[in-house]
Design a protein around this motif. Structure first.
Motif, PDB file in Angstrom:
ATOM      1  N   VAL A   1      81.253 -18.831 -21.966  1.00  0.00           N
ATOM      2  CA  VAL A   1      81.009 -17.386 -21.883  1.00  0.00           C
ATOM      3  C   VAL A   1      80.650 -17.004 -20.446  1.00  0.00           C
ATOM      4  CG1 VAL A   1      79.460 -15.513 -22.595  1.00  0.00           C
ATOM      5  CG2 VAL A   1      80.393 -17.076 -24.305  1.00  0.00           C
ATOM      6  N   ALA A   2      79.799 -17.790 -19.816  1.00  0.00           N
ATOM      7  CA  ALA A   2      79.404 -17.500 -18.431  1.00  0.00           C
ATOM      8  C   ALA A   2      80.606 -17.573 -17.491  1.00  0.00           C
ATOM      9  CB  ALA A   2      78.318 -18.467 -17.977  1.00  0.00           C
ATOM     10  N   SER A   3      81.450 -18.554 -17.699  1.00  0.00           N
ATOM     11  CA  SER A   3      82.649 -18.690 -16.870  1.00  0.00           C
ATOM     12  C   SER A   3      83.587 -17.498 -17.061  1.00  0.00           C
ATOM     13  CB  SER A   3      83.369 -19.992 -17.223  1.00  0.00           C
ATOM     14  OG  SER A   3      84.566 -20.102 -16.506  1.00  0.00           O
ATOM     15  N   ASP A   4      83.781 -17.107 -18.300  1.00  0.00           N
ATOM     16  CA  ASP A   4      84.638 -15.952 -18.572  1.00  0.00           C
ATOM     17  C   ASP A   4      84.030 -14.669 -18.005  1.00  0.00           C
ATOM     18  OD1 ASP A   4      86.333 -17.677 -19.843  1.00  0.00           O
ATOM     19  OD2 ASP A   4      85.844 -17.011 -21.875  1.00  0.00           O
ATOM     20  N   ALA A   5      82.721 -14.526 -18.113  1.00  0.00           N
ATOM     21  CA  ALA A   5      82.050 -13.345 -17.564  1.00  0.00           C
ATOM     22  C   ALA A   5      82.202 -13.309 -16.042  1.00  0.00           C
ATOM     23  CB  ALA A   5      80.576 -13.337 -17.953  1.00  0.00           C
ATOM     24  N   LEU A   6      82.145 -14.469 -15.416  1.00  0.00           N
ATOM     25  CA  LEU A   6      82.348 -14.543 -13.969  1.00  0.00           C
ATOM     26  C   LEU A   6      83.756 -14.082 -13.604  1.00  0.00           C
ATOM     27  CD1 LEU A   6      81.425 -15.375 -11.123  1.00  0.00           C
ATOM     28  CD2 LEU A   6      82.224 -17.685 -11.658  1.00  0.00           C
TER      29      LEU A   6
ATOM     30  N   ASP B   1      80.479  -7.068 -18.044  1.00  0.00           N
ATOM     31  CA  ASP B   1      81.185  -8.343 -17.858  1.00  0.00           C
ATOM     32  C   ASP B   1      80.859  -9.299 -18.999  1.00  0.00           C
ATOM     33  OD1 ASP B   1      82.136  -7.439 -15.366  1.00  0.00           O
ATOM     34  OD2 ASP B   1      80.385  -8.256 -14.326  1.00  0.00           O
ATOM     35  N   LEU B   2      79.584  -9.394 -19.300  1.00  0.00           N
ATOM     36  CA  LEU B   2      79.139 -10.290 -20.362  1.00  0.00           C
ATOM     37  C   LEU B   2      79.671  -9.837 -21.722  1.00  0.00           C
ATOM     38  CD1 LEU B   2      77.477 -12.785 -20.981  1.00  0.00           C
ATOM     39  CD2 LEU B   2      75.472 -11.320 -21.181  1.00  0.00           C
ATOM     40  N   SER B   3      79.659  -8.541 -21.962  1.00  0.00           N
ATOM     41  CA  SER B   3      80.165  -8.008 -23.234  1.00  0.00           C
ATOM     42  C   SER B   3      81.651  -8.311 -23.410  1.00  0.00           C
ATOM     43  CB  SER B   3      79.945  -6.498 -23.308  1.00  0.00           C
ATOM     44  OG  SER B   3      78.582  -6.197 -23.342  1.00  0.00           O
ATOM     45  N   LYS B   4      82.415  -8.154 -22.332  1.00  0.00           N
ATOM     46  CA  LYS B   4      83.851  -8.450 -22.403  1.00  0.00           C
ATOM     47  C   LYS B   4      84.084  -9.929 -22.709  1.00  0.00           C
ATOM     48  CE  LYS B   4      85.524  -4.866 -19.259  1.00  0.00           C
ATOM     49  NZ  LYS B   4      86.121  -4.627 -17.926  1.00  0.00           N
ATOM     50  N   ALA B   5      83.322 -10.785 -22.051  1.00  0.00           N
ATOM     51  CA  ALA B   5      83.477 -12.225 -22.279  1.00  0.00           C
ATOM     52  C   ALA B   5      83.093 -12.590 -23.710  1.00  0.00           C
ATOM     53  CB  ALA B   5      82.627 -13.012 -21.286  1.00  0.00           C
ATOM     54  N   LEU B   6      82.004 -12.039 -24.190  1.00  0.00           N
ATOM     55  CA  LEU B   6      81.567 -12.345 -25.557  1.00  0.00           C
ATOM     56  C   LEU B   6      82.541 -11.803 -26.593  1.00  0.00           C
ATOM     57  CD1 LEU B   6      77.733 -11.782 -25.200  1.00  0.00           C
ATOM     58  CD2 LEU B   6      78.864 -13.919 -25.845  1.00  0.00           C
ATOM     59  N   ARG B   7      83.136 -10.663 -26.299  1.00  0.00           N
ATOM     60  CA  ARG B   7      84.100 -10.065 -27.225  1.00  0.00           C
ATOM     61  C   ARG B   7      85.277 -11.013 -27.461  1.00  0.00           C
ATOM     62  NH1 ARG B   7      85.293  -5.242 -24.625  1.00  0.00           N
ATOM     63  NH2 ARG B   7      83.104  -4.742 -24.886  1.00  0.00           N
ATOM     64  N   GLU B   8      85.648 -11.779 -26.434  1.00  0.00           N
ATOM     65  CA  GLU B   8      86.739 -12.748 -26.573  1.00  0.00           C
ATOM     66  C   GLU B   8      86.395 -13.844 -27.581  1.00  0.00           C
ATOM     67  OE1 GLU B   8      87.645 -14.262 -22.699  1.00  0.00           O
ATOM     68  OE2 GLU B   8      88.019 -12.265 -21.885  1.00  0.00           O
ATOM     69  N   TYR B   9      85.110 -14.047 -27.813  1.00  0.00           N
ATOM     70  CA  TYR B   9      84.649 -15.065 -28.763  1.00  0.00           C
ATOM     71  C   TYR B   9      84.213 -14.451 -30.089  1.00  0.00           C
ATOM     72  CZ  TYR B   9      84.818 -18.247 -24.843  1.00  0.00           C
ATOM     73  OH  TYR B   9      85.253 -19.007 -23.788  1.00  0.00           O
ATOM     74  N   GLY B  10      84.490 -13.176 -30.266  1.00  0.00           N
ATOM     75  CA  GLY B  10      84.168 -12.523 -31.529  1.00  0.00           C
ATOM     76  C   GLY B  10      82.744 -12.021 -31.637  1.00  0.00           C
ATOM     77  N   VAL B  11      82.039 -11.952 -30.510  1.00  0.00           N
ATOM     78  CA  VAL B  11      80.660 -11.456 -30.515  1.00  0.00           C
ATOM     79  C   VAL B  11      80.671 -10.073 -29.879  1.00  0.00           C
ATOM     80  CG1 VAL B  11      78.308 -11.844 -29.705  1.00  0.00           C
ATOM     81  CG2 VAL B  11      79.760 -13.797 -30.289  1.00  0.00           C
ATOM     82  N   ASN B  12      80.324  -9.070 -30.666  1.00  0.00           N
ATOM     83  CA  ASN B  12      80.289  -7.702 -30.152  1.00  0.00           C
ATOM     84  C   ASN B  12      78.862  -7.338 -29.777  1.00  0.00           C
ATOM     85  OD1 ASN B  12      83.072  -7.145 -30.500  1.00  0.00           O
ATOM     86  ND2 ASN B  12      82.711  -6.909 -32.687  1.00  0.00           N
ATOM     87  N   VAL B  13      78.689  -6.955 -28.537  1.00  0.00           N
ATOM     88  CA  VAL B  13      77.368  -6.595 -28.028  1.00  0.00           C
ATOM     89  C   VAL B  13      77.339  -5.095 -27.801  1.00  0.00           C
ATOM     90  CG1 VAL B  13      75.731  -6.899 -26.140  1.00  0.00           C
ATOM     91  CG2 VAL B  13      77.124  -8.822 -26.889  1.00  0.00           C
ATOM     92  N   LYS B  14      76.361  -4.471 -28.387  1.00  0.00           N
ATOM     93  CA  LYS B  14      76.172  -3.038 -28.163  1.00  0.00           C
ATOM     94  C   LYS B  14      74.798  -2.857 -27.554  1.00  0.00           C
ATOM     95  CE  LYS B  14      79.146  -1.488 -31.831  1.00  0.00           C
ATOM     96  NZ  LYS B  14      79.368  -0.540 -32.891  1.00  0.00           N
TER      97      LYS B  14
END
Length: 134
Positions: free
Chosen positions: A68-73, A101-114
């Protein structure tokens, strides 16, 4: 050699590899402490006295966080850079990881952050424009 014999040998090799991997977890100290993993596993209703399993969860969690950190980067690097006013700031090319950035990366893994509307996504959010460093 028939198919059944090949399948049995492959299964034996897989079992041996798994046994070796689980044994190696006893010598490995993951980044995420065993106590922390045990706490969250217990909080979710899972109890396990086997340290190898606790460490396996820690390693999987560590891998997830690293991915997730790598994708967010990558999302951070893809974002357009802000306009720099002076040469000192131009030399300082630090990347700032934003919640977006973090939300976009997490979304790729199915985690939606609001996050709430009042969420400050920048250190200077809400500051007087005259005192901002941006």
């Amino acid at each position: 050699m028939n198919h059944g014999q090949q399948s049995g040998e492959a299964k034996h090799e897989d079992d041996a590899a798994l046994t070796e991997f689980l044994a190696s977890l006893m010598d490995y100290t993951p980044t995420i402490p065993d106590d922390l993993v045990e706490h969250y596993l217990a909080k979710s209703g899972f109890q396990c006295p086997d340290v190898r399993l606790i460490r396996l969860v820690a390693v999987a969690t560590q891998k997830f966080v690293a991915d997730v950190a790598s994708d967010a980067l990558q999302h951070c690097k893809a974002r357009p850079a802000p306009v720099v006013k002076d040469k000192k700031q131009q030399k300082d090319k630090r990347l700032v990881l934003t919640m977006e950035d973090l939300s976009k990366a997490l979304r790729e893994y199915g985690v939606n952050v609001k996050h709430p509307e009042y969420f400050a996504d920048s250190p200077s959010t809400g500051m007087d424009p005259a005192t901002r460093d941006e």
